[in-house]
Scaffold this active site. Sequence first.
Site, PDB file in Angstrom:
ATOM      1  N   ASN A 114     -10.136   0.510   2.052  1.00  0.00           N
ATOM      2  CA  ASN A 114      -8.703   0.519   1.804  1.00  0.00           C
ATOM      3  C   ASN A 114      -8.456   0.181   0.330  1.00  0.00           C
ATOM      4  O   ASN A 114      -8.667  -0.959  -0.082  1.00  0.00           O
ATOM      5  CB  ASN A 114      -8.035  -0.511   2.731  1.00  0.00           C
ATOM      6  CG  ASN A 114      -6.532  -0.604   2.521  1.00  0.00           C
ATOM      7  OD1 ASN A 114      -5.996  -0.077   1.561  1.00  0.00           O
ATOM      8  ND2 ASN A 114      -5.864  -1.293   3.435  1.00  0.00           N
ATOM      9  N   CYS A 118       0.820  -1.222   0.000  1.00  0.00           N
ATOM     10  CA  CYS A 118       0.000   0.000   0.000  1.00  0.00           C
ATOM     11  C   CYS A 118       0.851   1.268   0.000  1.00  0.00           C
ATOM     12  O   CYS A 118       0.325   2.364  -0.119  1.00  0.00           O
ATOM     13  CB  CYS A 118      -0.932   0.010   1.204  1.00  0.00           C
ATOM     14  SG  CYS A 118      -2.026  -1.410   1.241  1.00  0.00           S
ATOM     15  N   HIS A 146      -2.477   6.954   4.214  1.00  0.00           N
ATOM     16  CA  HIS A 146      -3.068   5.771   3.591  1.00  0.00           C
ATOM     17  C   HIS A 146      -4.326   5.426   4.377  1.00  0.00           C
ATOM     18  O   HIS A 146      -4.320   5.414   5.610  1.00  0.00           O
ATOM     19  CB  HIS A 146      -2.061   4.615   3.634  1.00  0.00           C
ATOM     20  CG  HIS A 146      -2.652   3.302   3.265  1.00  0.00           C
ATOM     21  ND1 HIS A 146      -3.465   3.144   2.168  1.00  0.00           N
ATOM     22  CD2 HIS A 146      -2.578   2.077   3.859  1.00  0.00           C
ATOM     23  CE1 HIS A 146      -3.856   1.883   2.103  1.00  0.00           C
ATOM     24  NE2 HIS A 146      -3.334   1.216   3.112  1.00  0.00           N
TER      25      HIS A 146
HETATM   26  O1  UT7 Z   1      -3.148  -2.015   4.121  1.00  0.00           O
HETATM   27  C1  UT7 Z   1      -2.853  -2.988   5.096  1.00  0.00           C
HETATM   28  C2  UT7 Z   1      -3.956  -4.015   5.163  1.00  0.00           C
HETATM   29  N1  UT7 Z   1      -4.377  -4.407   6.451  1.00  0.00           N
HETATM   30  C3  UT7 Z   1      -4.901  -3.603   7.403  1.00  0.00           C
HETATM   31  O2  UT7 Z   1      -4.923  -2.421   7.264  1.00  0.00           O
HETATM   32  C4  UT7 Z   1      -5.440  -4.259   8.645  1.00  0.00           C
HETATM   33  C5  UT7 Z   1      -5.208  -3.490   9.897  1.00  0.00           C
HETATM   34  N2  UT7 Z   1      -5.990  -4.084  10.962  1.00  0.00           N
HETATM   35  C6  UT7 Z   1      -7.263  -3.709  11.192  1.00  0.00           C
HETATM   36  O3  UT7 Z   1      -7.760  -2.821  10.510  1.00  0.00           O
HETATM   37  C7  UT7 Z   1      -8.016  -4.389  12.290  1.00  0.00           C
HETATM   38  O4  UT7 Z   1      -7.149  -5.231  12.992  1.00  0.00           O
HETATM   39  C8  UT7 Z   1      -9.253  -5.208  11.772  1.00  0.00           C
HETATM   40  C9  UT7 Z   1     -10.303  -4.238  11.257  1.00  0.00           C
HETATM   41  C10 UT7 Z   1      -8.819  -6.154  10.644  1.00  0.00           C
HETATM   42  C11 UT7 Z   1      -9.843  -6.015  12.917  1.00  0.00           C
HETATM   43  O5  UT7 Z   1     -10.192  -5.164  13.982  1.00  0.00           O
HETATM   44  P1  UT7 Z   1      -9.812  -5.567  15.486  1.00  0.00           P
HETATM   45  O6  UT7 Z   1     -10.361  -4.517  16.347  1.00  0.00           O
HETATM   46  O7  UT7 Z   1      -8.322  -5.797  15.509  1.00  0.00           O
HETATM   47  O8  UT7 Z   1     -10.625  -6.890  15.705  1.00  0.00           O
HETATM   48  P2  UT7 Z   1     -10.089  -8.351  16.095  1.00  0.00           P
HETATM   49  O9  UT7 Z   1      -9.338  -8.957  14.963  1.00  0.00           O
HETATM   50  O10 UT7 Z   1      -9.429  -8.249  17.436  1.00  0.00           O
HETATM   51  O11 UT7 Z   1     -11.434  -9.119  16.283  1.00  0.00           O
HETATM   52  C12 UT7 Z   1     -12.354  -8.800  17.334  1.00  0.00           C
HETATM   53  C13 UT7 Z   1     -13.561  -9.697  17.206  1.00  0.00           C
HETATM   54  C14 UT7 Z   1     -13.231 -11.168  17.005  1.00  0.00           C
HETATM   55  O12 UT7 Z   1     -14.224 -11.925  17.670  1.00  0.00           O
HETATM   56  P3  UT7 Z   1     -13.922 -12.571  19.137  1.00  0.00           P
HETATM   57  O13 UT7 Z   1     -12.737 -13.449  18.945  1.00  0.00           O
HETATM   58  O14 UT7 Z   1     -13.656 -11.393  20.024  1.00  0.00           O
HETATM   59  O15 UT7 Z   1     -15.181 -13.284  19.429  1.00  0.00           O
HETATM   60  C15 UT7 Z   1     -13.381 -11.371  15.517  1.00  0.00           C
HETATM   61  O16 UT7 Z   1     -13.708 -12.695  15.164  1.00  0.00           O
HETATM   62  O17 UT7 Z   1     -14.326  -9.303  16.047  1.00  0.00           O
HETATM   63  C16 UT7 Z   1     -14.533 -10.444  15.207  1.00  0.00           C
HETATM   64  N3  UT7 Z   1     -14.570  -9.999  13.823  1.00  0.00           N
HETATM   65  C17 UT7 Z   1     -15.691  -9.568  13.224  1.00  0.00           C
HETATM   66  N4  UT7 Z   1     -16.960  -9.440  13.652  1.00  0.00           N
HETATM   67  C18 UT7 Z   1     -17.860  -8.944  12.775  1.00  0.00           C
HETATM   68  C19 UT7 Z   1     -13.540  -9.915  12.955  1.00  0.00           C
HETATM   69  N5  UT7 Z   1     -13.973  -9.435  11.769  1.00  0.00           N
HETATM   70  C20 UT7 Z   1     -15.306  -9.210  11.915  1.00  0.00           C
HETATM   71  C21 UT7 Z   1     -16.296  -8.719  11.047  1.00  0.00           C
HETATM   72  N6  UT7 Z   1     -17.563  -8.598  11.523  1.00  0.00           N
HETATM   73  N7  UT7 Z   1     -16.043  -8.335   9.773  1.00  0.00           N
END
Ligand code: UT7
Length: 342
Positions: free
Chosen positions: A279, A115, A249
């Site tokens: 993104n 990115c 970004h």
């Molecule tokens: O350009 C580079 C590309 N990558 C990025 O920019 C990614 C950067 N990271 C992020 O933006 C964030 O880490 C995410 C948006 C991907 C995830 O957010 P988070 O606050 O880190 O959530 P998490 O991974 O800690 O997940 C929290 C909970 C989990 O459930 P449990 O284990 O607490 O029950 C996930 O399974 O949210 C759940 N979850 C969702 N729930 C509903 C993960 N994705 C989703 C979803 N909808 N789409």
Amino acid sequence: MRKRYGKIVGYGVYTPNKIVTNFDLEKEWDTSDEWIVQRSGIRERRFATADEPTHVMAARAAEHALERAGIAATDLDLIIVGTCLTEYFTPSVACLVQAAIGANHIPAYDISAGCTGFIYSLSTAYQFIETGAFNRIMVIGAENITRFLEKGDRSTAILFGDAAGAVIIEATDEPCGLHGFTLGSDGSDQDVIRMNTSSGRDNFDEGHYIVFQGQRVFKFASRVLGKACNQALESAGLTLDDVDWIIPHQANVRIIQSAARDMGISMDRFVINIEKYGNTSSASIPLALYEGLDSGKIKPTDTVMMVAFGAGLTWGAAVLQLAPKPVASVKQAQPKMAIPAA
Ligand code: UT7
């Protein structure tokens, strides 16, 4: 030799027509509008269709920039495209753009830096302008990333969208352009964001999808944004007070909030449009720049800080004044007149 600078004389975008809202995703995947908005700030994104591959979006953005600048494709000297997930391993997207827009047989190549591709491409282009190698360069960020999303993987699939953005840099002897920049990489974190090719030796079973470790990317990005901005400012001999807008970004609004806290500045200083596009990888900065300029929020002679991070891992930041200030607005030193003693 007189010092050479580069001004942005044209900018353009292409965004696919197909808008996919969080409510559309809710119907197909185990997710919700509320979760996506709260955790990322995204409300909708664009999905490219089969007739909108990367090079088509890139060429449309390039044509838009040429039209706005009133420049013919045959007046370009070089095309650089920042992109990382193209339809062909070879030829490059840049070569396909060269043919599509009818540029002369000028050099054209892609830069792959995740990115951060647009910042890598832009800072490379400025080196050519400043050394006198080229006079007019088209720099594009273009990505058709949504076809590499695994539908069942809700943590990746909600984040991305497709788009292309382009700028044209032209040589000038009036002071403006790239004041300072920084680029970096850390390949030891190669597994944090990746996508295997069909001939990939390892982890073949992962399939041809983007996989990333969301929280590791999040932590890295929150840290590196402020650090990269400071390094670019240092190389420019400027401070944040000299910068009108920060164009980050657009990966997650919470990453930008965290960087703003780190840098001790208000969110109002950032140009943010993630809610509409998600993104879009290398396209996100030229797309936000375009919207900022088009809406009048960013003035054509403003000084902006562009900052990005991505797969590699890579990062980069560039401080640039988009165009020279009109002479009338440059403060002239007033001749001091001695007041005769009474
Ligand atoms: O350009 C580079 C590309 N990558 C990025 O920019 C990614 C950067 N990271 C992020 O933006 C964030 O880490 C995410 C948006 C991907 C995830 O957010 P988070 O606050 O880190 O959530 P998490 O991974 O800690 O997940 C929290 C909970 C989990 O459930 P449990 O284990 O607490 O029950 C996930 O399974 O949210 C759940 N979850 C969702 N729930 C509903 C993960 N994705 C989703 C979803 N909808 N789409």
